[in-house]
Write a protein that holds these residues in place. Structure first.
Motif, short mmCIF file in Angstrom:
data_model
loop_
_atom_site.label_atom_id
_atom_site.label_comp_id
_atom_site.label_asym_id
_atom_site.label_seq_id
_atom_site.Cartn_x
_atom_site.Cartn_y
_atom_site.Cartn_z
N GLU A 45 -0.72 30.95 18.82
CA GLU A 45 -0.94 29.48 18.37
C GLU A 45 -2.06 28.99 18.86
O GLU A 45 -3.01 28.18 18.28
CB GLU A 45 0.54 28.78 19.00
CG GLU A 45 1.59 29.22 18.31
CD GLU A 45 2.35 30.35 19.17
OE1 GLU A 45 3.70 30.48 18.81
OE2 GLU A 45 1.78 30.91 19.83
N ALA B 157 -3.01 21.62 17.76
CA ALA B 157 -2.36 22.93 17.53
C ALA B 157 -2.40 23.91 18.39
O ALA B 157 -1.35 24.93 18.57
CB ALA B 157 -2.94 23.41 15.99
N LEU C 160 0.83 23.60 20.13
CA LEU C 160 2.24 23.76 19.56
C LEU C 160 2.99 25.18 19.71
O LEU C 160 2.08 26.14 19.61
CB LEU C 160 2.08 23.34 18.08
CG LEU C 160 1.55 21.74 17.72
CD1 LEU C 160 1.24 21.77 16.32
CD2 LEU C 160 2.71 20.83 18.35
N PRO D 53 5.62 26.40 17.19
CA PRO D 53 6.83 26.15 16.11
C PRO D 53 7.61 27.53 15.96
O PRO D 53 7.15 28.48 15.93
CB PRO D 53 5.97 25.66 14.96
CG PRO D 53 4.50 26.75 15.16
CD PRO D 53 4.44 26.79 16.97
N PRO E 141 7.23 28.05 11.50
CA PRO E 141 5.78 27.41 11.01
C PRO E 141 5.73 27.21 9.63
O PRO E 141 4.97 26.42 9.16
CB PRO E 141 4.88 28.39 11.36
CG PRO E 141 5.96 29.89 11.59
CD PRO E 141 7.12 29.31 12.11
N TRP F 129 6.42 23.65 9.07
CA TRP F 129 5.35 22.71 9.51
C TRP F 129 4.34 22.75 8.36
O TRP F 129 3.63 21.73 8.14
CB TRP F 129 4.83 23.22 10.69
CG TRP F 129 5.73 23.07 11.96
CD1 TRP F 129 6.74 23.33 12.26
CD2 TRP F 129 5.40 22.18 12.85
NE1 TRP F 129 7.22 22.86 13.32
CE2 TRP F 129 6.20 21.97 13.83
CE3 TRP F 129 3.98 21.43 13.29
CZ2 TRP F 129 6.34 21.37 15.23
CZ3 TRP F 129 4.14 20.76 14.47
CH2 TRP F 129 5.14 20.76 15.40
N TYR F 130 3.98 23.87 7.58
CA TYR F 130 2.85 23.97 6.64
C TYR F 130 3.26 22.98 5.56
O TYR F 130 2.37 22.20 5.13
CB TYR F 130 3.00 25.50 6.27
CG TYR F 130 2.11 25.70 5.13
CD1 TYR F 130 0.87 25.96 5.20
CD2 TYR F 130 2.60 25.82 3.72
CE1 TYR F 130 -0.23 26.04 4.12
CE2 TYR F 130 1.77 25.93 2.72
CZ TYR F 130 0.35 26.34 2.90
OH TYR F 130 -0.31 26.49 1.75
N VAL G 71 5.26 20.56 5.36
CA VAL G 71 5.14 18.91 5.82
C VAL G 71 3.58 18.54 5.96
O VAL G 71 3.47 17.45 5.46
CB VAL G 71 6.04 18.68 7.16
CG1 VAL G 71 5.65 17.28 7.70
CG2 VAL G 71 7.29 19.17 7.13
N GLY G 72 2.96 19.44 6.70
CA GLY G 72 1.36 19.04 6.54
C GLY G 72 0.83 18.87 5.22
O GLY G 72 0.07 18.05 5.07
N VAL H 146 -3.64 21.34 11.18
CA VAL H 146 -2.24 21.96 11.77
C VAL H 146 -1.56 22.93 10.62
O VAL H 146 -1.28 24.00 10.95
CB VAL H 146 -1.27 20.85 12.17
CG1 VAL H 146 0.03 21.36 12.30
CG2 VAL H 146 -1.78 20.06 13.28
N LEU H 147 -1.68 22.63 9.35
CA LEU H 147 -0.94 23.39 8.37
C LEU H 147 -2.02 24.77 8.40
O LEU H 147 -1.16 25.89 8.10
CB LEU H 147 -0.84 22.61 7.08
CG LEU H 147 -2.06 22.43 6.15
CD1 LEU H 147 -2.38 23.77 5.31
CD2 LEU H 147 -1.87 21.12 5.28
N MET I 139 -0.47 26.82 11.11
CA MET I 139 0.75 27.45 10.64
C MET I 139 0.76 28.41 9.62
O MET I 139 1.57 29.47 9.72
CB MET I 139 1.67 26.07 10.10
CG MET I 139 1.86 25.17 11.17
SD MET I 139 2.59 25.56 12.76
CE MET I 139 1.21 25.40 13.93
#
Length: 421
Positions: free
Chosen positions: A139, A274, A277, A279, A282, A285-286, A288-289, A322-323, A326
């Protein structure tokens, strides 16, 4: 005591991060100055399109083969060879502009070779990181790599503007050539963990094996599909129509530059955040981003105050960083290391093919419906489809464990939806 930072920096990651940073700056430097260099030597818009298109063709033709090559001979060697080939190509570009007035055909040929080397490098770079970084530090490592890449894409264009203004564009290409040499040397000094081959068949059999590994991972298929939708809708709407809209509604070129910079600053911050993070899922998260990133065209034509548009663009840059982390983390922990480059090459290839189709789609729709309606529609389509991904069972259930299991080769491809790794 948390020993992750010490473990992270004590191996080959330091060299890999430096190589990534230098390459990112050089890439954007040359990418920005090359069109001006062509125009300054008597070329026209057609010549610029031909040269840049030749690079894209070379990239598309090699990216799938690049995954197989990286898994056969190792990502480190593949990256070094790619860097050295691109250094030679850029050196020849410099010589071409210095010595010849008839350059378009030769330059297109060189950019095709450059694109081939670039296409081979992308899967290799993704596969090398988990071999030089402890699994528990992935990460953090991915976050730093994202921040370095985004920083390079901010610094490179700024330097390019200076070189163009001083009429030193040829020198900028030479600097890019030197950056590849430095990058290749740094990558060569890394000492990645070796992995036993999952199979030692022919090139074709290894290609098929990678494709089967991809099909067995539905969560990854959905992630790739969402990326394709992004390249068909939101991204071409931003890149092709964003400047057009900005010209009359967002402060022209200066305003567009501020928005691009805001996006980049958000990306750097997102990469750094990131690194902290951890997660458990992940893939969620991908998606959502990606919802935030997909909404950019709507933000740009919303009529909101400029400061708010810039702020939301910064948030989108943050989300993209961030994505991206992830996405890499999901693949690194969900795909066996000996298959990682091959599986990753399919994702890159899919997005590469979707991009020109997206430009054609956006261009056609905007000619019929207008710029603002097209950006609203493209953004809305992408947001809706991507949001659906969060609800998919394979995405919600995928929860890889940071145990290093993804780096262990398996005798057969398994359905990871039925396995914790």
């Amino acid at each position: 005591m948390d020993k992750t930072p010490r473990n992270l920096w004590s191996g080959g990651f330091r060299q890999l991060l430096a190589a990534q940073s230098i390459s990112a700056i050089g890439d954007r430097l040359s990418f920005v100055v090359l069109p001006f260099l062509i125009l300054g030597h008597g070329g026209d818009a057609v010549a610029v399109a031909l040269v840049l298109g030749a690079r894209a063709v070379g990239f598309s033709a090699s990216v799938l083969a690049g995954g197989v090559v990286a898994d056969r001979i190792g990502p480190r060697i593949t990256l070094v060879l790619s860097d050295l080939l691109r250094a030679v190509v850029q050196g020849l570009v410099v010589a071409l502009f210095i010595s010849s007035d008839s350059f378009v055909a030769a330059l297109a040929a060189l950019m095709t070779v450059y694109g081939v080397a670039e296409g081979v490098a992308i899967p290799s770079s993704r596969a090398l990181l988990p071999r030089v970084v402890p699994d528990a530090a992935l990460e953090r490592a991915n976050g730093y790599m994202s921040a370095a890449y985004t920083s390079g894409h901010l610094v490179g264009p700024l330097l390019a503007g200076i070189f163009v203004a001083l009429d030193l564009s040829v020198l900028a290409i030479g600097i890019d050539a030197a950056s590849f040499v430095v990058s290749g040397v740094l990558i060569w000094t890394t000492r990645p963990r070796s992995l036993p081959e999952e199979s030692k068949g022919t090139v074709l059999s290894q290609f098929v094996e990678g494709f089967k590994a991809l099909l067995a991972r539905r969560w990854l298929l959905w992630m790739i599909a969402a990326g394709v939708v992004l390249h068909l809708t939101t991204l071409p709407a931003i890149y092709a129509l964003g400047p057009v809209w900005a010209e009359t509604n967002l402060g022209g070129g200066a305003g567009w530059g501020i928005l691009v910079s805001a996006f980049g600053v958000g990306g750097v911050l997102g990469g750094l955040v990131a690194t902290r993070l951890r997660p458990q899922r992940p893939a969620i998260w991908y998606f959502v981003g990606l919802i935030v990133v997909a909404a950019q065209p709507i933000n740009l034509v919303s009529g909101a105050p400029f400061w708010l548009v810039a702020g939301l663009q910064s948030v989108a840059g943050f989300a993209l960083a961030v994505l991206g982390v992830m996405e890499d983390l999901s693949a690194q922990r969900g795909v066996p290391g000996a298959l990682l480059a091959r599986v990753g090459s399919f994702a890159v290839f899919a997005s590469t093919v979707a991009t020109p189709v997206g430009y054609a789609l956006v261009g056609g729709v905007s000619a019929w419906a207008g710029v603002a309606p097209t950006m609203y529609v493209m953004g809305a389509i992408c947001v809706i489809i991507v949001a659906f991904g969060v609800l998919l069972p394979s995405v919600r259930k995928f929860a890889p464990q940071p145990s290093g299991a993804a780096l262990q080769p398996t005798p057969t491809v398994v359905d990871v939806e039925k396995s914790p790794t």
